[in-house]
Design an enzyme around this catalytic site. Structure first.
Site, mmCIF file in Angstrom:
data_model
loop_
_atom_site.group_PDB
_atom_site.id
_atom_site.type_symbol
_atom_site.label_atom_id
_atom_site.label_comp_id
_atom_site.label_asym_id
_atom_site.label_seq_id
_atom_site.Cartn_x
_atom_site.Cartn_y
_atom_site.Cartn_z
ATOM 1 N N SER A 96 0.734 -1.173 -0.054
ATOM 2 C CA SER A 96 -0.007 0.018 0.084
ATOM 3 C C SER A 96 1.158 1.258 0.106
ATOM 4 O O SER A 96 1.595 1.370 -0.786
ATOM 5 C CB SER A 96 -0.871 -0.093 1.253
ATOM 6 O OG SER A 96 -1.902 0.953 1.036
ATOM 7 N N ASP A 130 -9.342 -5.247 -5.418
ATOM 8 C CA ASP A 130 -8.691 -4.216 -4.477
ATOM 9 C C ASP A 130 -9.804 -3.243 -4.564
ATOM 10 O O ASP A 130 -9.805 -2.483 -5.401
ATOM 11 C CB ASP A 130 -7.383 -3.838 -5.099
ATOM 12 C CG ASP A 130 -6.671 -2.658 -3.880
ATOM 13 O OD1 ASP A 130 -7.322 -2.306 -2.833
ATOM 14 O OD2 ASP A 130 -5.461 -2.564 -4.147
ATOM 15 N N HIS A 177 -7.196 -5.936 -1.326
ATOM 16 C CA HIS A 177 -6.054 -5.118 -1.087
ATOM 17 C C HIS A 177 -5.040 -5.615 -0.016
ATOM 18 O O HIS A 177 -3.653 -5.324 -0.267
ATOM 19 C CB HIS A 177 -6.451 -3.929 -0.337
ATOM 20 C CG HIS A 177 -5.429 -2.740 -0.258
ATOM 21 N ND1 HIS A 177 -4.935 -2.027 -1.494
ATOM 22 C CD2 HIS A 177 -5.062 -2.168 0.926
ATOM 23 C CE1 HIS A 177 -3.968 -1.148 -0.884
ATOM 24 N NE2 HIS A 177 -4.077 -1.092 0.495
#
Length: 421
Positions: free
Chosen positions: A232, A326, A360
């Site tokens: 991320s 995601d 994610h």
């Protein structure tokens, strides 16, 4: 209790290792329910269950027997772990103290839930995060706030710096598990930890340069380069490190952006602005969870060109791991931008692995997929996406891909042993 729960390995193993679960002493064709439960360090309870039927010899082997219902269906040897769900909604299973194991309680009940009857058998399996001999060393060197994990043996070992995302703090569990596979791994905090800033404001790449220098000067780290692993927000920081800093030869990005995000990034006399965003584009699904995927501007639109990280300057290869479900980033789109930019500058295209049904948060194997969580900074429930069975398979494969990539580019090895049974 008439049945016997058999675990291989017995009693204890690492979290990222599979365990074979079987039950002996059942009646032929007997219907049973298997339940798994564990409590985290804060006492939060996580549970899963599945309904099975013993074979003609009274044996139940989760490697062969399909679950007939419950938390999952089908042949899923590790389903009782990856299907664990919190008793309290939105609790997320994370390992806060890697020096202690998770204790997973397994129970066998007669019949099928919700009508399951007496307890037939029970076992406790400890799943730890430090392989015997792995050393955990807190690091407070200059400004660097981190924990270094060193494999057993004399070394030196290929080095990796591990960065998590915009939740902040110091996350050690991924680094501790990777150290069990022969890497010297530095779990690096960059905000919301000790005397580091509480929020992501202006970021300075010099801090991360100190971390690289620390690793390359450490006698147990095999130089002359290290690898980077980022998830991320930590992923775009790794892209910036690979693009501007020396001593980096391999970079793995897990659902990351190709632009600098959240806060401006400074390095010497250079400034990379943050990718533009509009919180008004955040949507809320029918369950009341925030969906951030549309908040960010398109990096290819002219006002955002300066936020794109010049990854063509990097000296080593990239591996992008992309969850196609995601709901936080347009990770596949960003990986494609990275590939096209590298090729436009005459560089090799990066390795990109797309995982369908995957959200994610791609964790190490057997962690329950984190589809929704309460963001530690925002304090609100955020939708990450992912379908449990697909994501569980993706996490096993991604873990192998990460190790193979780093062994190849940091250690000159072409493959690593599979963790599958």
């Amino acid at each position: 209790m008439a049945a016997r729960v058999i675990l291989r390995p017995a009693d204890r193993c690492r979290w990222d290792e599979p365990v074979r679960i079987a039950v002996r002493g059942l009646a032929p064709g007997q219907p049973v329910t298997l339940r798994a439960s564990l409590r985290d360090e804060k006492g939060a309870l996580f549970r899963a269950h599945a309904r099975y039927q013993a074979d003609a010899d009274g044996l139940l082997d989760l490697e062969r027997a399909p679950a007939l219902g419950g938390s999952f269906v089908g042949v899923e040897p590790m389903g009782l772990l990856w299907a664990l769900e919190p008793e309290k909604p939105l609790d997320r299973l994370v390992k806060r103290d890697v020096q202690t194991p998770f204790a997973v309680e397994l129970e066998v009940l007669d019949g099928h839930e919700p009508d399951a009857g007496r307890l037939l058998g029970r076992a406790v399996h400890e799943r730890d995060f430090l392989r015997p001999g792995v050393r955990r060393e807190p690091v407070r060197a200059g400004r660097v706030r981190a924990t270094l994990f060193l494999p057993p043996g004399a070394g030196p070992f290929p080095g990796i710096i591990d960065l998590f995302g915009s939740g902040g703090g110091l996350c050690e569990y991924r680094a501790s598990l990777l150290a069990g596979h022969g890497f010297a791994v530095l779990a690096l905090a960059y905000f919301r930890f000790e005397d580091l800033p509480d929020f992501l404001d202006d970021m300075h790449l010099e801090y991360f340069e100190e971390a690289v220098d620390f690793m390359l000067q450490h006698p147990k780290v095999k130089g002359p380069n290290v690898g980077l692993l980022g998830f991320s927000k930590g992923g775009d920081l790794c892209l910036s490190m690979a693009s501007f800093l020396k001593g980096i030869t391999a970079t793995v990005l897990i659902n990351s952006c190709v632009s600098n995000t959240v806060a401006p990034l400074h390095y010497k006399d250079m400034l990379i602005p943050s990718l533009g965003s509009d919180p008004g584009r955040c949507t809320i699904n029918e369950s009341g969870f925030l969906r951030f995927v549309d908040v960010w501007d398109n990096p290819l639109e002219e006002p955002n060109h300066l936020s794109i990280i010049p990854l063509e300057r990097a000296q080593g290869p990239f591996l992008f791991l992309v969850g196609m479900d995601d709901h936080s980033w347009k990770s596949g789109f960003y990986a494609q931008i990275a590939s096209e930019r590298l090729q436009a500058h005459g560089k090799d295209r990066p390795q990109i692995i797309y995982y369908s049904g995957t959200g994610h948060c791609i964790e190490p194997p057997y962690f329950p997929p984190c589809r929704v969580s309460v963001h530690t900074v925002l304090g609100q429930a955020v939708l990450h996406g992912g379908e449990p069975q697909a994501q569980s398979r993706a996490q096993v494969d991604a873990w192998q891909q990460i190790q193979t990539f780093f062994q190849k580019h940091l250690n000159g090895k072409k493959s690593v042993p599979s963790s599958k049974i």
